[in-house]
Design an enzyme around this catalytic site. Structure first.
Site, short mmCIF file in Angstrom:
data_model
loop_
_atom_site.label_atom_id
_atom_site.label_comp_id
_atom_site.label_asym_id
_atom_site.label_seq_id
_atom_site.Cartn_x
_atom_site.Cartn_y
_atom_site.Cartn_z
N TYR A 98 65.23 2.07 49.13
CA TYR A 98 65.20 0.60 48.99
C TYR A 98 66.19 0.09 47.95
O TYR A 98 66.78 0.83 47.20
CB TYR A 98 63.80 0.04 48.84
CG TYR A 98 62.88 0.47 47.72
CD1 TYR A 98 63.31 1.04 46.54
CD2 TYR A 98 61.51 0.23 47.87
CE1 TYR A 98 62.41 1.37 45.54
CE2 TYR A 98 60.60 0.56 46.86
CZ TYR A 98 61.07 1.12 45.71
OH TYR A 98 60.18 1.43 44.73
N GLU A 99 66.39 -1.23 48.03
CA GLU A 99 67.41 -1.94 47.24
C GLU A 99 68.80 -1.33 47.44
O GLU A 99 69.61 -1.24 46.51
CB GLU A 99 67.00 -2.04 45.77
CG GLU A 99 65.72 -2.85 45.65
CD GLU A 99 65.54 -3.63 44.39
OE1 GLU A 99 66.52 -3.80 43.64
OE2 GLU A 99 64.41 -4.08 44.16
N GLY A 100 69.05 -0.90 48.68
CA GLY A 100 70.33 -0.28 49.02
C GLY A 100 70.19 1.22 48.97
O GLY A 100 69.90 1.80 47.92
#
Ligand code: CAA
Ligand code: FAD
Length: 380
Positions: A362-364
């Site tokens: 997550y978050e890239g």
């Protein structure tokens, strides 16, 4: 160069450690099994000032720097990554984003409550068909004059059912590509907004991750964050800081696993001595500590750059990439050091290993961080 933490930093670190060990550790296995956080713990987190750490006291925040936030995230993540992801989203994606880019009216109405934990925020960028490729938004916010008509679906939204305030990224003018995207504040209870299915996850199981749907939701124009078309820049700008939070989460998960591994390796005896006296185990511990310390330097540096008002997008991507890879490696080794006991829930390291995996996604994802880093490197 000064590697010394200030008195204030040490005090925040100690307060977070006390909260994690005394409040979050008891019941952690039960919450993970039940896939349910305890609202009383989240409330206490807010009362202790951990939900609006970088927000000005003018809006009920704790007025601290990013390094303080990182130190608190690290301590809390050593024990409970489900609570620390709630903390990370609320602090760095929602509250920080509103303080930086929101209107005074939005700050008074929403930020003052988000900063204390009276309300919890969610950040809604990902969709069933738009995760890494975040400009491919299908969710539409049609400009109807004094309101937007919002239609579409969001996926994987952290704090999906515990939030009251949702920052929703949606396409208004497809012809303008990423410059036609807006960020809208959607309130729980707005007609047409439905919190959907809760995901049954590998890790961070006590964190509530939900699909969301929007059908003809009328969102007032006053709820748009920033200028028309600023939504994608808003998302990228907040994610630069969010990635520092997730990097700190990964660092904490790794550091927590090392603490468990060191303790266990001193207690467990095989062939007449503690397992830490077998060089194979001692060297594993040495590698784990070295990697954690290297990750810590990257995370603290990214926080420091942000606090200095310097560009930190490149540094935050490196911190998130490296710390999350270290979290996965270190937690896997911690399970190995525990032998069979590492494979059962009672010894905590299997949970940390499951929790570590999400920090690479997550978050890239790690691959996206490498895109950000290599583009920055090759730009000049
Ligand atoms: N900081 C500031 N601006 C940025 C930026 C950054 N890190 N990355 C891109 N931008 C800007 C660019 O400068 C560009 O603007 P201009 O055209 O005005 O110069 C604009 O955004 C578009 O950039 P790109 O052309 O580079 O866009 P792209 O389509 O190639 O994609 C990407 C870039 C980096 C891959 C981006 O899509 C991305 O970051 N994807 C990952 C999405 C993500 O992280 N999602 C996380 C969801 S939240 C979450 O996960 C929370 C949680 O779990 C707890
Ligand atoms: P995809 O984008 O489909 O990627 C699949 C694979 O392909 C990955 O390995 C990826 O790295 C790789 N890949 C994709 N494009 C490239 C490329 N160009 N080059 C090389 N490799 C590539 N989102 C939110 O908006 N808000 C939240 O609160 C939130 N919370 C989350 C909580 C959990 C528990 C989970 C699982 C996800 C959450 N997400 C949230 C979504 C998360 O940010 C996305 O899952 C993530 O960005 C990846 O998107 P995707 O799942 O669509 O994978």
């Amino acid at each position: 160069m000064n590697f010394q933490l200030t008195e204030e930093h040490l005090a925040v670190q100690e307060a977070a450690r006390d909260f994690a060990q005394n409040d979050l550790l008891p019941g952690i296995i039960e919450r993970d099994n039940a896939q349910q956080n305890n609202p009383a713990l989240i409330q206490k987190m807010g009362e202790l000032g951990f939900l609006g750490m970088m927000i000005s006291p003018d809006y009920n925040g704790s007025g601290m720097d990013t390094l303080s936030y990182v130190l608190a995230m690290e301590e809390i993540s050593k024990v409970d990554a489900s609570s620390s992801v709630l903390m990370s989203v609320n602090n760095s994606l929602v509250a920080w984003g509103l303080e930086k880019y929101g209107s005074e009216e939005q700050k008074q109405k929403y930020l003052t409550k988000l900063a204390t934990g009276e309300q919890i925020g969610a950040f809604c960028l990902s969709e069933p068909e738009a995760g890494s490729d975040a400009t491919s938004q299908h969710t539409e916010a049609i400009d109807m004059g004094d309101y937007y008509l919002l239609n579409g679906n969001k996926n994987w939204i952290t704090n999906g059912s515990s939030a009251s305030v949702y920052l929703v990224i949606a396409q208004t003018d497809r012809s303008k590509g990423h410059r036609g995207i807006n960020c809208l504040i959607v309130e729980r209870g707005m007609e047409g907004f439905v919190v959907g299915k809760k995901e049954d996850k590998m890790g961070i199981r006590a964190s509530d991750t939900h699909a969301l749907s929007f059908t003809d939701v009328k969102v007032p124009k006053a709820n748009r964050v920033g200028e028309d078309g600023f939504g994608f820049k808003f998302a990228m700008g907040t994610l630069n800081g969010g990635r520092i939070g997730i990097a700190a989460q990964a660092l904490g998960i790794a550091a927590g696993a090392l603490e468990f591994a060191v303790k266990y390796s001193k207690e467990r005896k095989t062939f007449g001595k503690a397992i830490c006296e077998h060089q194979a185990i001692a060297f594993k511990l040495a590698d784990m500590e070295t990697k954690i310390e290297a990750a810590r330097m990257l995370v603290y540096k990214a926080a420091w750059l942000k606090d200095q008002g310097k560009d930190y997008s490149h540094a935050s991507a490196m911190a998130k990439l490296y710390a999350s890879e270290v979290a996965m490696e270190v937690t896997t080794e911690a399970v190995q050091i525990h032998g069979g006991y590492g494979y059962v829930k009672e010894y905590h390291v299997e949970r940390l290993m499951r929790d570590a995996k999400i920090t690479q996604i997550y978050e890239g994802t790690s691959e996206i961080q490498k895109i950000v880093i290599s583009r920055g490197l090759l730009k000049d």
